[in-house]
Design a protein around this motif. Structure first.
Motif, PDB file in Angstrom:
ATOM      1  N   UNK A  93      24.430 -30.772  56.397  1.00  0.00           N
ATOM      2  CA  UNK A  93      24.918 -30.681  57.772  1.00  0.00           C
ATOM      3  C   UNK A  93      26.244 -29.939  57.768  1.00  0.00           C
ATOM      4  N   UNK A  94      26.396 -29.014  58.715  1.00  0.00           N
ATOM      5  CA  UNK A  94      27.657 -28.288  58.890  1.00  0.00           C
ATOM      6  C   UNK A  94      28.060 -28.355  60.348  1.00  0.00           C
ATOM      7  N   UNK A  95      29.353 -28.513  60.594  1.00  0.00           N
ATOM      8  CA  UNK A  95      29.873 -28.433  61.960  1.00  0.00           C
ATOM      9  C   UNK A  95      31.355 -28.118  61.931  1.00  0.00           C
ATOM     10  N   UNK A  96      31.855 -27.674  63.087  1.00  0.00           N
ATOM     11  CA  UNK A  96      33.285 -27.461  63.276  1.00  0.00           C
ATOM     12  C   UNK A  96      33.790 -28.453  64.319  1.00  0.00           C
ATOM     13  N   UNK A 166      36.377 -27.489  59.472  1.00  0.00           N
ATOM     14  CA  UNK A 166      34.965 -27.416  59.115  1.00  0.00           C
ATOM     15  C   UNK A 166      34.581 -28.640  58.282  1.00  0.00           C
ATOM     16  N   UNK A 167      33.416 -29.165  58.584  1.00  0.00           N
ATOM     17  CA  UNK A 167      32.870 -30.323  57.868  1.00  0.00           C
ATOM     18  C   UNK A 167      31.504 -29.959  57.317  1.00  0.00           C
ATOM     19  N   UNK A 168      31.262 -30.381  56.095  1.00  0.00           N
ATOM     20  CA  UNK A 168      29.958 -30.214  55.464  1.00  0.00           C
ATOM     21  C   UNK A 168      29.598 -31.524  54.796  1.00  0.00           C
ATOM     22  N   UNK A 175      22.603 -39.396  46.493  1.00  0.00           N
ATOM     23  CA  UNK A 175      23.867 -38.703  46.228  1.00  0.00           C
ATOM     24  C   UNK A 175      24.418 -38.083  47.513  1.00  0.00           C
ATOM     25  N   UNK A 176      25.705 -38.344  47.795  1.00  0.00           N
ATOM     26  CA  UNK A 176      26.353 -37.865  49.022  1.00  0.00           C
ATOM     27  C   UNK A 176      27.646 -37.142  48.655  1.00  0.00           C
ATOM     28  N   UNK A 177      27.877 -36.001  49.334  1.00  0.00           N
ATOM     29  CA  UNK A 177      29.120 -35.251  49.168  1.00  0.00           C
ATOM     30  C   UNK A 177      29.682 -34.905  50.540  1.00  0.00           C
ATOM     31  N   UNK A 178      30.993 -35.024  50.672  1.00  0.00           N
ATOM     32  CA  UNK A 178      31.712 -34.620  51.874  1.00  0.00           C
ATOM     33  C   UNK A 178      32.616 -33.428  51.541  1.00  0.00           C
ATOM     34  N   UNK A 179      32.593 -32.407  52.381  1.00  0.00           N
ATOM     35  CA  UNK A 179      33.556 -31.311  52.294  1.00  0.00           C
ATOM     36  C   UNK A 179      34.386 -31.273  53.562  1.00  0.00           C
ATOM     37  N   UNK A 180      35.658 -30.915  53.416  1.00  0.00           N
ATOM     38  CA  UNK A 180      36.549 -30.711  54.552  1.00  0.00           C
ATOM     39  C   UNK A 180      37.269 -29.387  54.348  1.00  0.00           C
ATOM     40  N   UNK A 181      37.082 -28.465  55.268  1.00  0.00           N
ATOM     41  CA  UNK A 181      37.708 -27.145  55.200  1.00  0.00           C
ATOM     42  C   UNK A 181      37.484 -26.465  53.861  1.00  0.00           C
TER      43      UNK A 181
END
Length: 237
Positions: A93-96, A166-168, A175-181
């Motif tokens: 999932x991607x969003x701004x 930006x969030x991914x 397995x879960x990963x969070x990205x921020x910017x």
């Protein structure tokens, strides 16, 4: 005349080439490459037809402003949260997003309806908040990018309040990963011994349905203050 024409011609050629090769992306759209990779838009900037109220029907309270999705700007613990009509198991999932001063919200996944009145007692939450302007001291698991109440982010950096973040989120089996910017800030395993220990010792100890579903809806929170979203897209893995 000769000395003027040659530099002018060079400038025009450079300008035209720059415009033709520079990537100018319209918001809420997919490139041909993204389409071929299986991405789908969850918001096209014009309608909320892929969303519904959590434990409810047609979306109310939310607005579309300048092709952005805005929550009500008020919100409460219950009511106002929205979810996708479709359910997802493994996905990217991607969003701004950006929040107004002293506002907070969240992105949920694997949400199930009919089990609880509060969306946050169903699916895990990627936290969104005004980290720098929040009037009270935040715990590390309350800051942007966190798996709220469970896993604090590492080296997370939010943009200034008037800029888009930006969030991914990638969920693949447990397995879960969070990205921020663009930076990975959280990584964990659902239903692992560590996950169970965190749940039992923390905020969700008395929430039996929290995080238990293997698939479910994507959710957006209408909780405290104004949050804005755009470029919301997902692909199944």
């Amino acid at each position: 005349m000769k000395n003027i024409t040659i530099p002018l011609l060079f400038f025009l050629t450079f300008f035209i080439c720059s415009c033709s090769t520079g990537e100018k992306r319209e918001i809420n759209t997919l490139t041909d490459k993204e389409k071929s990779e299986g991405w789908e838009l969850l918001f096209d900037g014009n309608s909320m037809n892929k969303w519904k109220m959590f434990n409810g029907g047609e979306v109310t309270g939310w607005k579309i402003v300048n092709s952005e999705m805005h929550n009500s700007g008020g919100g409460s613990d219950h009511g106002g949260d929205i979810i996708t009509k479709k359910q997802y198991e493994n996905f990217e999932l991607f969003l701004e997003w950006k929040v107004a001063p002293e506002s907070n919200s969240g992105v949920f996944y694997h949400v199930q309806e009919g089990m609880t009145d509060a969306i946050y007692e169903s699916g895990p939450e990627y936290q969104l908040i005004d980290d720098k302007g929040w009037p009270e001291e935040l715990k590390n698991w309350q800051t942007s990018g966190a798996n709220y109440g469970m896993n604090p982010p590492e080296d997370a950096e939010v943009k200034p309040i008037d800029e888009w973040n930006t969030t991914r989120i990638v969920v693949k089996n447990p397995h879960v990963k969070h990205w921020l910017n663009g930076k990975k800030v959280v990584e964990y395993e659902l239903w692992s011994d560590d996950w169970k220990a965190n749940k039992a010792a923390g905020k969700w100890a008395e929430a039996p349905h929290y995080g238990e579903a293997k698939a479910g809806h994507i959710g957006l929170q209408d909780h405290g203050g104004l949050t804005m979203f755009r470029n919301i897209k997902i692909r199944e893995l």
